[in-house]
Design an enzyme around this catalytic site. Structure first.
Site, PDB file in Angstrom:
ATOM      1  CE1 TYR A   1       0.845   1.946  -3.292  1.00  0.00           C
ATOM      2  CE2 TYR A   1       2.287   0.176  -4.031  1.00  0.00           C
ATOM      3  CZ  TYR A   1       1.513   1.291  -4.306  1.00  0.00           C
ATOM      4  OH  TYR A   1       1.401   1.733  -5.598  1.00  0.00           O
TER       5      TYR A   1
ATOM      6  CD  GLU B   1      -1.669   3.332  -5.657  1.00  0.00           C
ATOM      7  OE1 GLU B   1      -0.455   3.345  -5.959  1.00  0.00           O
ATOM      8  OE2 GLU B   1      -2.185   4.183  -4.920  1.00  0.00           O
TER       9      GLU B   1
END
Ligand code: GDP
Ligand code: MN
Length: 385
Positions: free
Chosen positions: A101, A189
């Site tokens: 991530y 993101e």
């Protein structure tokens, strides 16, 4: 404004973030044609603005164009967290060795753009934050200098990026940061950022959320808005120049000023009611904007009473009162209305409202209590009827 995955990827691609470029499709046949052009295994992905599409059956692999068509047929029309899928992204499938991530957010508490990184990629970061918070790196960036090389190294070591991919990782983080800053984003993101089995670093999923207040600076990004997924009332409000957020309660709120609107909602709750919306008609509101605000509030079938709370500074109370009375004649349904207008020309305003038989209030507590009681009255009579 939240951007769909394929839009977010369009932006990131401009900043050199490595991606597997795909095509969008709105029918199974289009998905099949896209897969044919890609030639090879593909992934078919629902384009909806909610997380966890994978778990909800909105992300599926397909080995052949025929399979891509079949998977698209399953996904298009599927409902994910209340949103119906209309568009899918068809992209080359990656063989994943490792998922990370990597995100940037504007962290108000830290007063800084902050890097968020975790080696537990693929799952929603909120989930990792709950179950395994020490697996997450939060790195507040210098407000003036921004992303520095030592920040990049820190993130790279924390994630355990393989040495031969560290240079590529630096390019990804720098690209993500530049995209975030240039587009005035609140969130950017990549989840997952993957290492493929053939040793490449690739962004498989991307999400960018833009700061609505900065959108006027980005006329090129405005067309990326997905009207299908916006609350129709919020779209109408934006067009009328009104700040509006739909909520689930029964008390419609019409207020001038964001702070006063927040206070009004707090007092409605304190009086035992639930606000149906946040609404700020803005300073110096004219009669047409008042009318538009009422239309938007009353379009919501949950609204059982309207609370008008105006503080007249430059805005003249009597003008607003006249605006309300005029607008009321055009309403398609009757709901009790409680008005508190104070400040400039408050006495004249009260006179106009009383003449039109609106419920008036002098204090904010009083107004909130009367609005909640009025909404209850409607509910009670509906039950009797
Ligand atoms: P999300 O669930 O909405 O976050 O959608 P993602 O695009 O992140 O996909 C969810 C998961 O599906 C990823 O974490 C991957 O594990 C998997 N996935 C997505 N794309 C591919 C792909 O091209 N190949 C493989 N093998 N898995 C994929
Ligand atoms: Mn994802």
């Amino acid at each position: 404004m939240k951007l769909q995955e394929y839009r977010s990827k369009e932006i990131l691609a401009r900043y050199g973030v490595p991606l597997l470029p795909g095509e969008t499709a709105t029918s199974p046949e289009e998905a099949r044609a896209a897969a044919q052009r890609i030639a090879g295994a593909v992934v078919v992905k629902a384009q909806v603005l909610v997380g966890g599409r994978g778990k909800a059956g909105g992300v599926k692999l397909a080995a052949t164009p025929q399979e891509a068509e079949a998977r698209a047929r399953e996904i298009i029309g599927l409902e994910i967290k209340g949103v119906t899928v209309r568009t899918v992204l068809v992209a080359p499938a990656a063989e994943i060795a490792k998922e990370y991530y990597l995100g940037l957010i504007l962290d108000r508490a830290a007063k800084a753009v902050t890097v968020i990184a975790s080696a537990e990629g693929g799952v929603e970061i909120e989930e990792t934050a709950r179950t395994n918070p020490e697996a997450i790196l939060r790195l507040a960036l210098h407000p003036l200098i921004g992303l520095q090389d030592h920040n990049v190294r820190r993130a790279s070591f924390f994630l355990g990026i393989p040495p031969d991919l560290r240079r590529d990782f630096a390019a990804v983080l720098k690209g993500l940061h530049a995209a975030f800053m240039d587009s005035d984003a609140d969130i950017a993101e990549i989840n997952p950022l993957v290492v493929t089995t053939d040793g490449r670093l690739v962004a498989l999923d991307a999400k960018i959320v833009l700061d609505d207040s900065a959108l006027p600076r980005h006329p090129d990004l405005e067309p990326m808005r997905d009207l299908n997924e916006e609350e129709p009332a919020e779209v109408q409000a934006r067009e009328a120049g009104i700040s509006f957020i739909k909520l689930d309660g029964t008390i419609g709120c019409m207020v001038n000023g964001a702070g006063l609107a927040m206070t009004t909602m707090d007092l409605v709750k304190l009086a035992g009611g639930e606000p149906a919306n946040f609404l700020d008609i803005g300073g110096g509101a004219k009669a047409d904007r008042v009318a538009a605000a009422f239309r938007i509030i009353l379009d919501d079938p949950n609204v059982q009473a309207v609370l008008v709370n105006i503080f007249g500074g430059i805005t003249r109370g009597d003008e607003v009162a006249r605006g309300i009375v005029e607008a009321r004649q055009t309403f398609t349904r009757e709901v009790p209305m409680v008005a508190r207008i104070v400040g400039t020309n408050a006495a004249e305003a009260a006179e106009i409202l009383r003449a039109a038989r609106l419920i008036t209030a002098t204090s904010l507590d009083d107004a909130a209590a009367k609005a909640v009681a009025a909404a209850r009255g409607v509910q009670a009579s509906e039950r009797l009827g």
